[in-house]
Design a protein around this motif. Structure first.
Motif, PDB file in Angstrom:
ATOM      1  N   ILE A 192       1.143  -1.292   0.201  1.00 33.39           N
ATOM      2  CA  ILE A 192      -0.226  -0.384   0.130  1.00 33.39           C
ATOM      3  C   ILE A 192       1.233   1.226  -0.310  1.00 33.39           C
ATOM      4  CG2 ILE A 192      -1.637   1.817   1.215  1.00 33.39           C
ATOM      5  CD1 ILE A 192      -2.541  -1.172   2.665  1.00 33.39           C
ATOM      6  N   GLN A 193       2.135   1.048   0.991  1.00 31.35           N
ATOM      7  CA  GLN A 193       2.636   2.371   0.968  1.00 31.35           C
ATOM      8  C   GLN A 193       3.738   2.345  -1.095  1.00 31.35           C
ATOM      9  OE1 GLN A 193       6.316   2.272   3.491  1.00 31.35           O
ATOM     10  NE2 GLN A 193       5.990   4.636   4.219  1.00 31.35           N
ATOM     11  N   HIS A 194       3.763   1.454  -1.024  1.00 34.46           N
ATOM     12  CA  HIS A 194       4.357   1.818  -2.528  1.00 34.46           C
ATOM     13  C   HIS A 194       3.500   2.208  -3.345  1.00 34.46           C
ATOM     14  CE1 HIS A 194       6.716   0.503  -6.109  1.00 34.46           C
ATOM     15  NE2 HIS A 194       8.026   0.731  -5.149  1.00 34.46           N
ATOM     16  N   MET A 195       2.375   1.671  -3.667  1.00 33.33           N
ATOM     17  CA  MET A 195       1.277   2.604  -4.340  1.00 33.33           C
ATOM     18  C   MET A 195       0.775   3.623  -3.913  1.00 33.33           C
ATOM     19  SD  MET A 195      -0.581   1.987  -6.672  1.00 33.33           S
ATOM     20  CE  MET A 195      -0.662   0.556  -6.700  1.00 33.33           C
ATOM     21  N   LEU A 196       0.955   4.339  -2.670  1.00 30.00           N
ATOM     22  CA  LEU A 196       1.099   5.434  -2.377  1.00 30.00           C
ATOM     23  C   LEU A 196       1.892   6.301  -2.378  1.00 30.00           C
ATOM     24  CD1 LEU A 196      -0.626   5.207   1.079  1.00 30.00           C
ATOM     25  CD2 LEU A 196      -1.679   6.179  -0.865  1.00 30.00           C
ATOM     26  N   THR A 197       3.725   6.542  -2.543  1.00 29.80           N
ATOM     27  CA  THR A 197       4.837   7.153  -2.812  1.00 29.80           C
ATOM     28  C   THR A 197       4.584   6.634  -4.304  1.00 29.80           C
ATOM     29  OG1 THR A 197       5.775   5.289  -1.720  1.00 29.80           O
ATOM     30  CG2 THR A 197       5.156   6.955  -0.271  1.00 29.80           C
ATOM     31  N   LYS A 198       4.672   5.618  -5.122  1.00 29.26           N
ATOM     32  CA  LYS A 198       5.214   5.646  -6.644  1.00 29.26           C
ATOM     33  C   LYS A 198       4.491   5.533  -7.413  1.00 29.26           C
ATOM     34  CE  LYS A 198      10.214   4.815  -5.388  1.00 29.26           C
ATOM     35  NZ  LYS A 198       9.967   4.942  -3.712  1.00 29.26           N
ATOM     36  N   GLY A 199       2.723   5.280  -6.848  1.00 32.05           N
ATOM     37  CA  GLY A 199       1.942   4.988  -8.266  1.00 32.05           C
ATOM     38  C   GLY A 199       1.827   3.960  -8.538  1.00 32.05           C
ATOM     39  N   LYS A 200       2.881   2.928  -8.002  1.00 30.47           N
ATOM     40  CA  LYS A 200       2.761   1.739  -9.296  1.00 30.47           C
ATOM     41  C   LYS A 200       2.954   0.211  -8.075  1.00 30.47           C
ATOM     42  CE  LYS A 200       7.251   1.906 -11.218  1.00 30.47           C
ATOM     43  NZ  LYS A 200       7.641   2.928 -11.502  1.00 30.47           N
ATOM     44  N   PRO A 201       2.043  -0.936  -8.942  1.00 30.89           N
ATOM     45  CA  PRO A 201       2.344  -2.303  -7.795  1.00 30.89           C
ATOM     46  C   PRO A 201       3.743  -2.460  -7.325  1.00 30.89           C
ATOM     47  CG  PRO A 201       0.946  -2.731  -9.952  1.00 30.89           C
ATOM     48  CD  PRO A 201       1.641  -0.777  -9.913  1.00 30.89           C
ATOM     49  N   LEU A 202       3.804  -2.965  -6.489  1.00 32.15           N
ATOM     50  CA  LEU A 202       5.302  -3.265  -5.268  1.00 32.15           C
ATOM     51  C   LEU A 202       5.184  -5.220  -5.216  1.00 32.15           C
ATOM     52  CD1 LEU A 202       7.755  -3.632  -4.207  1.00 32.15           C
ATOM     53  CD2 LEU A 202       6.237  -3.571  -1.901  1.00 32.15           C
ATOM     54  N   ARG A 203       6.001  -6.063  -6.202  1.00 31.51           N
ATOM     55  CA  ARG A 203       5.989  -7.267  -5.701  1.00 31.51           C
ATOM     56  C   ARG A 203       6.888  -8.159  -4.931  1.00 31.51           C
ATOM     57  NH1 ARG A 203       4.185 -10.503 -10.115  1.00 31.51           N
ATOM     58  NH2 ARG A 203       3.934 -12.377  -9.213  1.00 31.51           N
ATOM     59  N   ASN A 204       6.155  -8.210  -3.764  1.00 30.52           N
ATOM     60  CA  ASN A 204       7.118  -8.289  -2.975  1.00 30.52           C
ATOM     61  C   ASN A 204       6.418  -9.637  -2.362  1.00 30.52           C
ATOM     62  OD1 ASN A 204       5.013  -8.090  -1.796  1.00 30.52           O
ATOM     63  ND2 ASN A 204       5.590  -6.180  -0.082  1.00 30.52           N
TER      64      ASN A 204
END
Length: 802
Positions: free
Chosen positions: A790-802
Motif C-alpha cells: 500500500i505504501q509503495h502504491m501511495l508513494t510511487k503510484g505503481k504496484p510492488l511485487r514482494n
C-alpha cells in the motif's frame, strides 16, 4: 428526404490510418470492406512456397499484413478482438466492384493529390449514385480532389478527417467541397457525434483545416520559444503538460509519438499554402528540426527523436534527452519552477491560468509569451478557418487532448487582462475582440439555464451552441441544481425526478465523505425523487477506495475502526442494489477497485465504451473488500449449470480477481462478467453518458421499480473449490510464478469465493459472504507485506511485487 443509414463502409487504403478507421467502424458494429493495392512482386516467403502473383493470398498480402499489424498495436484500435470479424479485406483490382454495395466509401490513401484523383476515377465507375464518398486527408484542399467528377459524386463528396489513433482521439473534422450538399454535412456531423462517439466539427477548406492549423502553430511557437527563452526540452514539456490540462506527453514527447516527419509535412504545407498568414515565418522550421530530419531522428518509429531510449552500462533502461544547442543526447534533467509550485494546491486546471501568467520567473515569461501568441493567432483565424470561435476550442480539445481550448483559457485569464499581456508582447487581438468588449460581452462564453452560449461575431450576441440537447454537462448545472454537497460529492437534480451523485475527491477515490454522500443521495432519492445516477465527467470514474485512509488505520493498528470502515463500504454498496429506487452507475475511463465494486452493485451500468474496469486490489496486497469478492462468487453461481462445470466457472471468476484483470474497453468487461450482457449498456460518446444513464433510471422507475430482498440462495462449493484453488496457488508458487505473499492473498480470496471450508456445496446469504470477505480483508491489513504494498502504491503510484 429518406433517412440515411450506414450498414456497410468501404475503406480504400489500409495504412496505419486506414486500418485504424476500419477498426473503429467495426467497433460500432458496421461491416467494413478494407481494400488496398496488389503487390508488384513476390516476397521471399511467397517464392519459397511456389506462389505466383495471381494467387489470392499474394494479391491481398498488403491489406492483410497492414490490418494484422494494426490489430497487434498497443493501445488496441479495437474494443474486442472478435469485432475484427466485421472487417473483410480485398484488393483494388479484384474487389473494387464491391463498392457498389456500400453506403459510404472513404479514401485513406497516401497524401498525394494525383494518386487520390486516380483512385476517385476508378471508384466512380463502380459507385452507386447517392453513396457518400469522402477523403481522409490532413491537408490537401478538398476542392482539387473532386475536379472532373460527376455532379452526383461532387454533391456527395467531402473531406472527413480522423485523428490518429482513430479509436481514441475524438476530433472528426468535416470539410465541404465546393458542391457538397448541405444535407451530407448535416448527416456526417450527427453521425460522427452519435455513432462514432466523436466531436464533429465542420471546418472550411483551408490548409490543415482547424485542428492542425492551430495545433501546429502552437507546437512551432514552442519550438521557437525554446531558443528565445533558453529552455531545455524537459522544461518545455513540464510547462506544457498536465499543469495546463494537456496530455502527459506535453510537446516534445507528443512529437516523438506522432513522428517528426508528420509534423514537418503539415508545417511545410501551411508555410507553402498560407502566404498571407500574419505569422507565416513561424511555420519555417528551426535549424535543429532540419538536422533531426536529415539524421532520421523522427521519434518513436526510428527509436530516437527528442528523447531516446537506451540501456546504460549497468544494463538498466534509461531515457536520454536531446540538447538542442549541441544536438547531442544527455541524461534527463529535472525541471523545476517556482511558479508551478504556486499551482500545486489548485486542483482545477482552469483556475491555474491566472496564477501562471503572473509568474515572476522564466515559467511566467513562457506562459505570457505563448498564450499571447496563441490568443492573437486564434482571434485572427476567424472567419478564415471557421466562423465560430467554439469550433476552434472543440477542435483543440478533441484533436490534441487539451482540457481547455484557447478561448476558454483566454476567458479564464480574463479577456481584458489577456489583451494587456498581448500588448506587452507587441501583439494585438483581431478587431472583433474589441468589438465584443464594446458590445457589452466581457467573455467568449456564458452559461445560462444549464446550456453553454458562445459569442457570435456577426450578430454581436451570445448564442446557444447547437447540439447540446443530447448532453447533460455537469459543470453547467452544478451550481444551479445542487441539492447537497460535502467535501467528497455534489448531488445534483438532473430533472424529471432523477438525482446525480458526482464524486469530487482527488482522482475520484472513494473515502468516508464519498460513502456518506452516496448514502445521502439514496436517502434523498427515496424520499423525494424517482431514481439515482452515480456519474461524473472527470478524467476517470474512480480509481478505487482511498487506500491512504486504510493505510493510516492499519499502521496505527486501529482494527475496530478499520472493520467499521470496511463494513460501511460494504453496506453502502449493498444499499446501491437494495434501495427503494433504481440506481444507475455511469463508469468511464479508469474504474478500478471500489469504483468497479460500485458499478457492479448498481441496478444497471451505462458504461462509456472507453471504460477500463477491474478489481485490482491484489496490487495493494488485499482482496476486494467492498463486496467485490462476494459479487464475483455470486455472479459465478448464477452461471452454474449441472455437473463439474461449476468449479471451472468459479475458477474463471477467481482468476479474474486474482490476476487483477482490467478490461481495456467496456466490451471486454462482458467477458469478465464485470458487466452483464442483457442488463448493462454501452455508450460510444462519453458526452452523452449522463443523459443516457438518466434515461435508463427513468425507464426503470416508470416501469414500476420495487425494492428487492437481499439474496440468501447463493450456492457455494466449500471444500471442493477451496482444495482445487489451493493446489493451483501452490503449484504457481512452486514454479515461482507468484510470490509467497501473492499466494497468501490468493488463498484468502479462495476461502471467500468458496464460501469457507464447508464440507459440501451449501446455499448461503450475501451477508455470509460479505462477513467472510471483510474478515479476510482485515487479516491481510495486519500483514507487513500488505502495508509495504500500500505504501509503495501511495508513494510511487505503481504496484510492488514482494
Amino acid at each position: 428526404m429518406s433517412k440515411r443509414r450506414i450498414k456497410k463502409i468501404a475503406i480504400i487504403g489500409s495504412g496505419i490510418m486506414g486500418s485504424g478507421i476500419a477498426c473503429h467502424f467495426a467497433n460500432i458494429g458496421i461491416d467494413v470492406l478494407l481494400l488496398d493495392i496488389v503487390p508488384r512482386e513476390l516476397n521471399a516467403k511467397e517464392k519459397a512456397k511456389g506462389l505466383t502473383l495471381e494467387d489470392k493470398v499474394v494479391r491481398n498480402r498488403l491489406v492483410n499484413e497492414a490490418l494484422a499489424a494494426s490489430l497487434k498495436s498497443k493501445p488496441s484500435p479495437i474494443y474486442h478482438q472478435s469485432f475484427k470479424n466485421r472487417i473483410t479485406t480485398g484488393n483494388l483490382e479484384d474487389d473494387i466492384a464491391k463498392v457498389a454495395n456500400v453506403d459510404w466509401i472513404m479514401e485513406v490513401v497516401v497524401e498525394r493529390l494525383d494518386i487520390k484523383q486516380q483512385v476517385f476515377e476508378k471508384l466512380e465507375k463502380y459507385r452507386t449514385p447517392g453513396t457518400l464518398i469522402t477523403s481522409n486527408t490532413s491537408g490537401i484542399p478538398i476542392k482539387f480532389m473532386s475536379e472532373g467528377r460527376s455532379e452526383d459524386f461532387q454533391r456527395h463528396f467531402c473531406g472527413t478527417h480522423f485523428f490518429n489513433p482513430a479509436r481514441y482521439l475524438k476530433l472528426f473534422e468535416i470539410i465541404p467541397g465546393p458542391k457538397t450538399d448541405p444535407s451530407v454535412l448535416e448527416f456526417l456531423n450527427g453521425y460522427g457525434e452519435q455513432f462514432l462517439g466523436k466531436t464533429s466539427v465542420i471546418a472550411k477548406d483551408t490548409p490543415a483545416f482547424i485542428g492542425n492549423r492551430i495545433g501546429i502553430f502552437s507546437i512551432q511557437s514552442l519550438f521557437h520559444a525554446v531558443k528565445d527563452l533558453d529552455l531545455t526540452i524537459e522544461e518545455v514539456d513540464k510547462l506544457s503538460g498536465p499543469v495546463i490540462g494537456r496530455p502527459k506527453s506535453a510537446t516534445f514527447r507528443t512529437v516523438d509519438v506522432v513522428g517528426l516527419d508528420t509534423l514537418v509535412h503539415v508545417a511545410n504545407g501551411i508555410y507553402d499554402n498560407c502566404p498571407d498568414d500574419e505569422r507565416h515565418e513561424l511555420f519555417k522550421l528551426p535549424d535543429f528540426i532540419n538536422t533531426m530530419m536529415e539524421n532520421k531522428w523522427l521519434g518513436s518509429k526510428t527509436k530516437q527523436g527528442f528523447y531516446k531510449k537506451t540501456v546504460n552500462a549497468e544494463g538498466k533502461k534509461e531515457i536520454l534527452s536531446l540538447d538542442l544547442n549541441t544536438l547531442e543526447y544527455r541524461e534527463k534533467k529535472r525541471a523545476k519552477f517556482a511558479t508551478l509550485e504556486l499551482t500545486k494546491s489548485i486542483d482545477k486546471v482552469v483556475d491555474r491560468f491566472k496564477v501562471l501568467v503572473k509568474g515572476k520567473d522564466k515559467a511566467g515569461e513562457f506562459y505570457r509569451k505563448s498564450f499571447a501568441a496563441l490568443f492573437a493567432y486564434v482571434s485572427n483565424r476567424i472567419p478564415e478557418i471557421t466562423d465560430d470561435l467554439y469550433k476552434i476550442d472543440d477542435a483543440m480539445k478533441a484533436g490534441f487532448g487539451w482540457e481547455h481550448g484557447p478561448f476558454q483559457i483566454w476567458d479564464a485569464i480574463g479577456v481584458e487582462a489577456a489583451i494587456e499581456i498581448m500588448k506587452a508582447e507587441g501583439l494585438e487581438p483581431a478587431a472583433w475582440v474589441n468589438d465584443m468588449l464594446a458590445s457589452g460581452s466581457s467573455s467568449f462564453y456564458t452559461i445560462k439555464d444549464g446550456a453553454t452560449y458562445a459569442y457570435n461575431i456577426p450578430t454581436k450576441t451570445q448564442e446557444k451552441i447547437p447540439g447540446q440537447d443530447a448532453f447533460i454537462i455537469l459543470d453547467n448545472i452544478r451550481k444551479s441544481n445542487e441539492v447537497f454537497k460535502n467535501s467528497g460529492v455534489v448531488i445534483e437534480d438532473l430533472g424529471d425526478g432523477i438525482l446525480n451523485c458526482e464524486f469530487q475527491s482527488k482522482m475520484n477515490t472513494i473515502g468516508g465523505d464519498v460513502l456518506a454522500g452516496l448514502n445521502k443521495a439514496v436517502d434523498l432519492a427515496e424520499k423525494d425523487f424517482e431514481g439515482l445516477v452515480i456519474g461524473n465527467q472527470g478524467a476517470n470514474f474512480s480509481v478505487g477506495a482511498n487506500i491512504g485512509m486504510i493505510f493510516m488505520m492499519a499502521v496505527e493498528q486501529e482494527y475496530d475502526e478499520l472493520n467499521m470502515a470496511i463494513k460501511y463500504f460494504q453496506d453502502t454498496m449493498m444499499r446501491m442494489r437494495y434501495s427503494a429506487i433504481p440506481t444507475v452507475a455511469a463508469p468511464h475511463g479508469m474504474t478500478l477497485g471500489g469504483g468497479c465494486e460500485l458499478s457492479m452493485h448498481a441496478d444497471k451500468v451505462v458504461a462509456a465504451a472507453e471504460t477500463y474496469i477491474g478489481l485490482v486490489e491484489f496490487g495493494v496486497g488485499v482482496i476486494p473488500g467492498g463486496g467485490g469478492s462476494k459479487e464475483m462468487a455470486l455472479r459465478a453461481q448464477d452461471l452454474f449449470h449441472k455437473g463439474d462445470v461449476q468449479l471451472n466457472v468459479l475458477q474463471e471468476h477467481f482468476l479474474t480477481v486474482g490476476m487483477a484483470k482490467v478490461a481495456t474497453s467496456a466490451y471486454e468487461a462482458f467477458d469478465m462478467n464485470v458487466l452483464q450482457k442483457g442488463k448493462d449498456v454501452i455508450v460510444v460518446n462519453k458526452d452523452r453518458q449522463i443523459a443516457e444513464a438518466k434515461k435508463h433510471a427513468l425507464l426503470m422507475a416508470e416501469a414500476g421499480y420495487s425494492q428487492k430482498p437481499m439474496r440468501n440462495d447463493i450456492l457455494v462449493l466449500g471444500k471442493q473449490a477451496l482444495g482445487a484453488f489451493m493446489v493451483g496457488t501452490d503449484s504457481m508458487h512452486a514454479s515461482r510464478y507468484i510470490s509467497e505473499h501473492d499466494q497468501k492473498i490468493a488463498n484468502k480470496l479462495a476461502y471467500v469465493m468458496a464460501g469457507g471450508d464447508l464440507s459440501e456445496p451449501t446455499r448461503v446469504s450475501e451477508q455470509y459472504l460479505l462477513d467472510l470477505e471483510r474478515e479476510a480483508f482485515l487479516s491481510l491489513c495486519t500483514e507487513r507485506k500488505t502495508l509495504e504494498r500500500i505504501q509503495h502504491m501511495l508513494t510511487k503510484g505503481k504496484p510492488l511485487r514482494n
